[in-house]
Scaffold this motif. Structure first.
Motif, PDB file in Angstrom:
ATOM      1  N   ALA A  49       0.849  -1.114   0.064  1.00 45.56           N
ATOM      2  CA  ALA A  49       0.021   0.069   0.035  1.00 45.56           C
ATOM      3  C   ALA A  49       1.164   1.080  -0.161  1.00 45.56           C
ATOM      4  N   ALA A  50       1.742   1.007   0.780  1.00 42.69           N
ATOM      5  CA  ALA A  50       2.682   2.302   0.754  1.00 42.69           C
ATOM      6  C   ALA A  50       3.556   2.710  -0.526  1.00 42.69           C
ATOM      7  N   PHE A  51       3.950   1.650  -1.310  1.00 46.68           N
ATOM      8  CA  PHE A  51       4.583   1.594  -2.413  1.00 46.68           C
ATOM      9  C   PHE A  51       3.629   2.394  -3.572  1.00 46.68           C
ATOM     10  N   GLU A  52       2.401   1.769  -3.397  1.00 44.35           N
ATOM     11  CA  GLU A  52       1.301   2.608  -4.405  1.00 44.35           C
ATOM     12  C   GLU A  52       1.139   4.130  -4.206  1.00 44.35           C
ATOM     13  N   GLN A  53       1.292   4.475  -2.837  1.00 40.70           N
ATOM     14  CA  GLN A  53       1.311   5.876  -2.645  1.00 40.70           C
ATOM     15  C   GLN A  53       2.679   6.646  -3.014  1.00 40.70           C
ATOM     16  N   LEU A  54       3.716   5.811  -2.831  1.00 43.06           N
ATOM     17  CA  LEU A  54       4.943   6.458  -3.206  1.00 43.06           C
ATOM     18  C   LEU A  54       5.256   6.430  -4.732  1.00 43.06           C
ATOM     19  N   ALA A  55       4.379   5.801  -5.542  1.00 42.57           N
ATOM     20  CA  ALA A  55       5.104   5.490  -6.883  1.00 42.57           C
ATOM     21  C   ALA A  55       5.254   6.945  -7.399  1.00 42.57           C
ATOM     22  N   GLY A  56       6.336   7.060  -8.052  1.00 42.19           N
ATOM     23  CA  GLY A  56       6.463   8.311  -8.819  1.00 42.19           C
ATOM     24  C   GLY A  56       6.270   9.749  -8.136  1.00 42.19           C
ATOM     25  N   ARG A  57       6.968   9.411  -6.830  1.00 46.10           N
ATOM     26  CA  ARG A  57       7.329  10.500  -5.735  1.00 46.10           C
ATOM     27  C   ARG A  57       8.637  10.275  -5.253  1.00 46.10           C
ATOM     28  N   ALA A  58       8.952  11.546  -4.624  1.00 44.55           N
ATOM     29  CA  ALA A  58      10.160  11.550  -3.732  1.00 44.55           C
ATOM     30  C   ALA A  58      10.155  12.870  -2.910  1.00 44.55           C
ATOM     31  N   GLN A  59      10.935  12.452  -1.804  1.00 39.04           N
ATOM     32  CA  GLN A  59      10.876  13.611  -0.773  1.00 39.04           C
ATOM     33  C   GLN A  59      12.145  14.631  -1.089  1.00 39.04           C
ATOM     34  N   PHE A  60      11.569  16.007  -1.124  1.00 36.59           N
ATOM     35  CA  PHE A  60      12.605  16.897  -1.154  1.00 36.59           C
ATOM     36  C   PHE A  60      12.601  17.741   0.153  1.00 36.59           C
ATOM     37  N   THR A  61      13.573  18.189   0.761  1.00 36.99           N
ATOM     38  CA  THR A  61      13.583  18.878   1.801  1.00 36.99           C
ATOM     39  C   THR A  61      14.179  20.286   1.649  1.00 36.99           C
ATOM     40  N   VAL A  62      13.447  21.272   2.014  1.00 41.47           N
ATOM     41  CA  VAL A  62      13.789  22.810   1.761  1.00 41.47           C
ATOM     42  C   VAL A  62      13.944  23.353   3.119  1.00 41.47           C
ATOM     43  N   SER A  63      14.999  24.018   3.266  1.00 39.69           N
ATOM     44  CA  SER A  63      15.451  24.682   4.751  1.00 39.69           C
ATOM     45  C   SER A  63      15.896  26.141   4.071  1.00 39.69           C
ATOM     46  N   ALA A  64      15.834  27.284   5.180  1.00 42.61           N
ATOM     47  CA  ALA A  64      16.239  28.608   4.848  1.00 42.61           C
ATOM     48  C   ALA A  64      16.609  29.023   6.185  1.00 42.61           C
ATOM     49  N   ARG A  65      17.714  29.871   5.969  1.00 40.41           N
ATOM     50  CA  ARG A  65      18.452  30.433   6.975  1.00 40.41           C
ATOM     51  C   ARG A  65      18.455  32.019   6.859  1.00 40.41           C
ATOM     52  N   HIS A  66      18.243  32.801   7.833  1.00 40.27           N
ATOM     53  CA  HIS A  66      18.352  34.351   7.589  1.00 40.27           C
ATOM     54  C   HIS A  66      19.765  34.672   7.345  1.00 40.27           C
ATOM     55  N   VAL A  67      19.768  35.902   6.855  1.00 43.24           N
ATOM     56  CA  VAL A  67      21.268  36.683   6.802  1.00 43.24           C
ATOM     57  C   VAL A  67      21.025  37.526   8.098  1.00 43.24           C
ATOM     58  N   THR A  68      21.759  37.314   9.018  1.00 36.07           N
ATOM     59  CA  THR A  68      21.370  37.999  10.284  1.00 36.07           C
ATOM     60  C   THR A  68      21.244  39.528  10.155  1.00 36.07           C
ATOM     61  N   GLU A  69      22.348  40.142   9.498  1.00 35.85           N
ATOM     62  CA  GLU A  69      22.483  41.686   9.155  1.00 35.85           C
ATOM     63  C   GLU A  69      21.129  42.348   8.555  1.00 35.85           C
ATOM     64  N   THR A  70      21.068  41.400   7.615  1.00 33.79           N
ATOM     65  CA  THR A  70      19.606  41.910   6.818  1.00 33.79           C
ATOM     66  C   THR A  70      18.266  41.918   7.670  1.00 33.79           C
ATOM     67  N   VAL A  71      18.237  40.919   8.323  1.00 31.57           N
ATOM     68  CA  VAL A  71      16.775  40.890   9.203  1.00 31.57           C
ATOM     69  C   VAL A  71      16.923  41.697  10.355  1.00 31.57           C
ATOM     70  N   LEU A  72      18.097  41.997  10.780  1.00 32.94           N
ATOM     71  CA  LEU A  72      18.181  43.087  11.856  1.00 32.94           C
ATOM     72  C   LEU A  72      17.933  44.443  11.301  1.00 32.94           C
ATOM     73  N   LEU A  73      18.459  44.594  10.023  1.00 34.94           N
ATOM     74  CA  LEU A  73      18.442  45.926   9.477  1.00 34.94           C
ATOM     75  C   LEU A  73      16.741  46.381   9.264  1.00 34.94           C
TER      76      LEU A  73
END
Lengths: 265, 143
Positions: A120-144
C-alpha cells in the motif's frame, strides 16, 4: 532511545547466532534493481543486495557484528544508499541501526507480516520523492529590516549608543528578538505557500536553530519536479541577501514514512 | 562544499545532506522492527541532535542588543518610494538613513506578515488522491 531499541534482541544475541548480521536499509518493490557503488554500512567493500518475498524486497548488506556501528561513514552510507534508490523507485527507509540475524528472519519477521502495508505504501509513493527545503536568515539583513520597521527599536538603539544602561539594552534586545521571531514566522509561511502548490504533501519540522527560517519536507510528484525546483529557485532569488535557501533531494521519504507505514490496512 | 543548481543560481543544491542533516533524519525516522540482533552503536549519543529550543533568555536579548548596536547603517541615501497601503505609519520614520535594499526587503516582509502571519501550515496534503494521512501520527503499526 535509539540504543535501547537497538539492543532489544529477539531470542539471542550476536554471540549465540554467530558474528554476521544483515543490515537493513529499507524496503522496495521486488522489481527494483539496486544500483551499486555506495559501499555498505559497516564495511568498505560490502555489497548491497535484496532479499525478496512476494513482491516486496528488503535492501540489505552483510555485516560483521564484531565492529560497532555509527561512524560518520556508516551514517552517510545509510542515507546515500536510500537516496540513490529514491530517485527512481519507491523506497521505505529503515531507521539507522536495524540489523537482522539472517535472511530467513528478514523474510519471516519483516517482509511476510507487513507485506500489505508495504505494498500500500509503494502505491502511494510511486512516482514521488521527498525534497527537503530549508532556509536561514542573513542576520544583518533581518536586523536592518527590524530597525527599519520599528521606530521603538531605532529609538532604543540610539539610547544604547548614547550610553543607556542595562535595562535599555535589555528592552532593545527583547524587541529585536520579537521582531526576528515575527520575521521568521512570516517567512516560514511564505516558504510553505510558495512550494506547497507544487507538492503532494508536506511536513514542517520544528525550528531548532537561531536564524533558521524553516525546514520543510515535501513529497513531490516527479512529473512536477521541475516546477517545484523552479519555485524553490525563485524563492532563493527573491530572498537573495536576506536568506539562504537550501534544497536536498530527491531523498527517501524519511519524514513521511511513519504516515505511510501506519496507513489503514 | 555547497553546490548551487547552476550559474547565477541562489539556491543551494548539495549532492547530499551534511552529517547533521542526515542524522536528524535517519536516527529519528523510518521503519523499526523488533527482530534485532544485538549490535553496538558508537558515538550516537554524541551525534544525535537534541532539538535545541530557541529560548529567549536574558543572554539572547543582550546579544541581540549588541548586534543591533553594531549594525552598520551609515549609508544614508535618498528614501525610496514606499507604498502607503503596506507600510503606512512606518514609511515616515523609515525614510531616514536606511539603504534602499533593506527597504525593499522590509516591504516584502510586511506584505508577507499581513498575508500569512498565523497561518503556518503544519503538515498536510493538498490533493485528495495523495492519500497520505495529514500527519505522521503513529508508528505503532510496525512496532
Amino acid at each position: 532511545m535509539t540504543e535501547s531499541t537497538i539492543q532489544r534482541s529477539a531470542g539471542g544475541d550476536a554471540t549465540a547466532r554467530g558474528v554476521d548480521g544483515w543490515y537493513l536499509y529499507g524496503v522496495v518493490p521486488s522489481s527494483a534493481s539496486i544500483p551499486a557503488g555506495h559501499g555498505a554500512v559497516g564495511s568498505t567493500d560490502g555489497q548491497v543486495t535484496v532479499i525478496t518475498k512476494d513482491g516486496v524486497a528488503a535492501v540489505v548488506s552483510r555485516l560483521s557484528l564484531n565492529r560497532a556501528l555509527g561512524s560518520r561513514r556508516d551514517l552517510l552510507t545509510h542515507a546515500r544508499v536510500l537516496d540513490g534508490l529514491a530517485a527512481t523507485i519507491p523506497v521505505l527507509p529503515a531507521r539507522f541501526g536495524v540489523v537482522l540475524p539472517d535472511p530467513d528472519t528478514v523474510v519471516t519477521q519483516l517482509l511476510e507480516p507487513r507485506r500489505d502495508i508495504f505494498v500500500a505504501a509503494f502505491e502511494q509513493l510511486a512516482g514521488r520523492a521527498q525534497f527537503t527545503v530549508s532556509a536561514r536568515h542573513v542576520t544583518e539583513t533581518v536586523l536592518l529590516e527590524a530597525l527599519t520597521r520599528e521606530p521603538e527599536i531605532r529609538r532604543l538603539r540610539e539610547s544604547v549608543a548614547a550610553g543607556g544602561g542595562r535595562d535599555v539594552q535589555f528592552r532593545l534586545g527583547e524587541l529585536v528578538a520579537h521582531a526576528l521571531r515575527r520575521t521568521q514566522e512570516s517567512d516560514a509561511a511564505e516558504l510553505c505557500n510558495t512550494l506547497i502548490p507544487h507538492a503532494a504533501a508536506w511536513v514542517v519540522r520544528p525550528v531548532t536553530e537561531e536564524g533558521e527560517v524553516a525546514t520543510v519536507a515535501f513529497m513531490v510528484e516527479l512529473t512536477h519536479r521541475a516546477s517545484f525546483e523552479q519555485a524553490a529557485e525563485d524563492l532563493a532569488t527573491r530572498w537573495a541577501g536576506r536568506a539562504k535557501v537550501r534544497m536536498l533531494g530527491p531523498l527517501a521519504p524519511y519524514d513521511f514514512s511513519d504516515a505511510l507505514l501506519s496507513a489503514p490496512q | 562544499m555547497s553546490i548551487t543548481a547552476g550559474p547565477g543560481s541562489q539556491l543551494e543544491r548539495p549532492p547530499s545532506g551534511g552529517l547533521s542533516e542526515i542524522v536528524g533524519m535517519i536516527l529519528d525516522k523510518g521503519l523499526v522492527i523488533d527482530a534485532f540482533v544485538r549490535v553496538s552503536l558508537v558515538g550516537i549519543e554524541v551525534l544525535t541532535i537534541e532539538a535545541k529550543v530557541v529560548v529567549a533568555s536574558i543572554d539572547t536579548y543582550l546579544r541581540y542588543a549588541e548586534a543591533m548596536a553594531r549594525l552598520n547603517v551609515v549609508q544614508v541615501i535618498a528614501p525610496a518610494p514606499v507604498p502607503a497601503e503596506t507600510v503606512s505609519g512606518v514609511a515616515e520614520s523609515v525614510a531616514q538613513g536606511v539603504a534602499k535594499g533593506a527597504l525593499d526587503a522590509v516591504q516584502h516582509g510586511i506584505e508577507g506578515t499581513a498575508q500569512h502571519l498565523g497561518s503556518v501550515p503544519i503538515a498536510g496534503s493538498i490533493t485528495d488522491e495523495a492519500g497520505l494521512p495529514q500527519r505522521p501520527e503513529s508508528r505503532e503499526a510496525l512496532r
